[in-house]
Design an enzyme around this catalytic site. Sequence first.
Site, PDB file in Angstrom:
ATOM      1  N   GLU A  61       0.838  -1.211   0.000  1.00  0.00           N
ATOM      2  CA  GLU A  61       0.000   0.000   0.000  1.00  0.00           C
ATOM      3  C   GLU A  61       0.870   1.257   0.000  1.00  0.00           C
ATOM      4  O   GLU A  61       0.573   2.242  -0.690  1.00  0.00           O
ATOM      5  CB  GLU A  61      -0.922  -0.019   1.221  1.00  0.00           C
ATOM      6  CG  GLU A  61      -1.747   1.235   1.413  1.00  0.00           C
ATOM      7  CD  GLU A  61      -1.706   1.747   2.843  1.00  0.00           C
ATOM      8  OE1 GLU A  61      -1.448   2.953   3.037  1.00  0.00           O
ATOM      9  OE2 GLU A  61      -1.934   0.937   3.776  1.00  0.00           O
ATOM     10  N   HIS A  62       1.951   1.245   0.777  1.00  0.00           N
ATOM     11  CA  HIS A  62       2.878   2.382   0.788  1.00  0.00           C
ATOM     12  C   HIS A  62       3.569   2.534  -0.558  1.00  0.00           C
ATOM     13  O   HIS A  62       3.712   3.644  -1.086  1.00  0.00           O
ATOM     14  CB  HIS A  62       3.938   2.178   1.878  1.00  0.00           C
ATOM     15  CG  HIS A  62       3.544   2.701   3.218  1.00  0.00           C
ATOM     16  ND1 HIS A  62       4.249   3.679   3.885  1.00  0.00           N
ATOM     17  CD2 HIS A  62       2.507   2.380   4.028  1.00  0.00           C
ATOM     18  CE1 HIS A  62       3.669   3.938   5.047  1.00  0.00           C
ATOM     19  NE2 HIS A  62       2.614   3.146   5.163  1.00  0.00           N
TER      20      HIS A  62
END
Length: 422
Positions: A61-62
């Site tokens: 996600e990052h």
Amino acid sequence: MSQPSVVTAPQTGVQRTVLPNGLTVLSEHMPGVRSVALGAWVRAASLHETREQMGISHFLEHMVFKGSERRSAREIALSLESLGGSLDAYTAREHTSYQARVLDEHLPQAADVLFDLMFRPALREQDLELERGVILEEIAMVEDTPDDIVFEVHNTALFGDHPHGFQILGTPETVESFTVADLRALHTRAYRPENVVVAAAGNVTHEQLLSILSAAGWADLKGQGPLALFDVPDVAPVAPSEQRVERDIQQMHLVMGNVTVPHRDARRHALLLVNSLFGGGMSSRLFQKVREELGLAYSVHSFQSFHATAGSQGIYLGCAPERAEEAISAVRSELALLQVAGLTADELAMGKQQLKGQITLSMESVPARMYRAAAVELFDEPYRPLDEVLARVDAITMREVADVCASFYGVDQQTIVRLGPT
């Protein structure tokens, strides 16, 4: 534009379409606003990880925000903020979600940006170490925040070796081990149309949303046939336990709680009502007794969470170490009284009003309506108009309340974690 395979009737409030490639799209039209909340949920998160790869969904996600095939990290950040909108993401236990909030006229840009970062991320080697450092700092920040880490420790104690007890951020050891190849493998397996739910709410019709998504490329994603489902083991009972974590700090932080029911269980509304009255606000039993009457703690409240496969309830207490035993004893007395006697008729009536008010007020929020639309698919439950939801709350009986109090609020059922000085 590809023709949808399934579309619900317009009068249902939330409309649902499954595109030929397997992408599920839901929306609710709110003509009285000038904005749109758009979100996409990937059915892959900490619940689908192995212990060795704990935190990889959050790492991915990052990483998608570090740049795509068409945009740099800075261009992604500016894409909606420059229009007065917002772009955000989070990793939960059951899904990873990306959301945008924009003016209705900027929905095409939001759909394009979400598509770009979700399905065309660069995932470059040179970004890996930089983001690894950021996530390690995020883990360290939680470790340095006692009223955060106590919940993590309690959750692990509550679910044992089950993935529900995993840390969403991962551990320093697992985060240090991830490679770009690991992230790409997860992206290939999870970020595919059959595994994604898109939901929108605000000043957009369902037909407009489908057209905008199609123009941004969502309908052209290639489905890959039957999805290789992520296996989630059944939640096995874990015996209640008590754990102490020593920290050289000034306060004692305590969480006690137990496993309850999943989201679809009919008892969920009764549990929500009990939670609101027991520790949900300043008028609650816990706040009035432990803080106002006895002065034993600055902070005390109850909480609940409901997932597709399990739920939990608990109590948080923050107090001076020398008052801890007395405060814990007061909370246990309130638990024992609740389990044996339940609620009074007056409390039940007040609880219904509180719960109905909370539900109704939340429905005036555009993002809340987006989340409610998504829940139709994520929790496999039928859409219910607000009046029907309120009627269900009104229908909660004294017997239902007594049953959940007896079943889930026993003192001897609680797993307890204390974090603070010796």
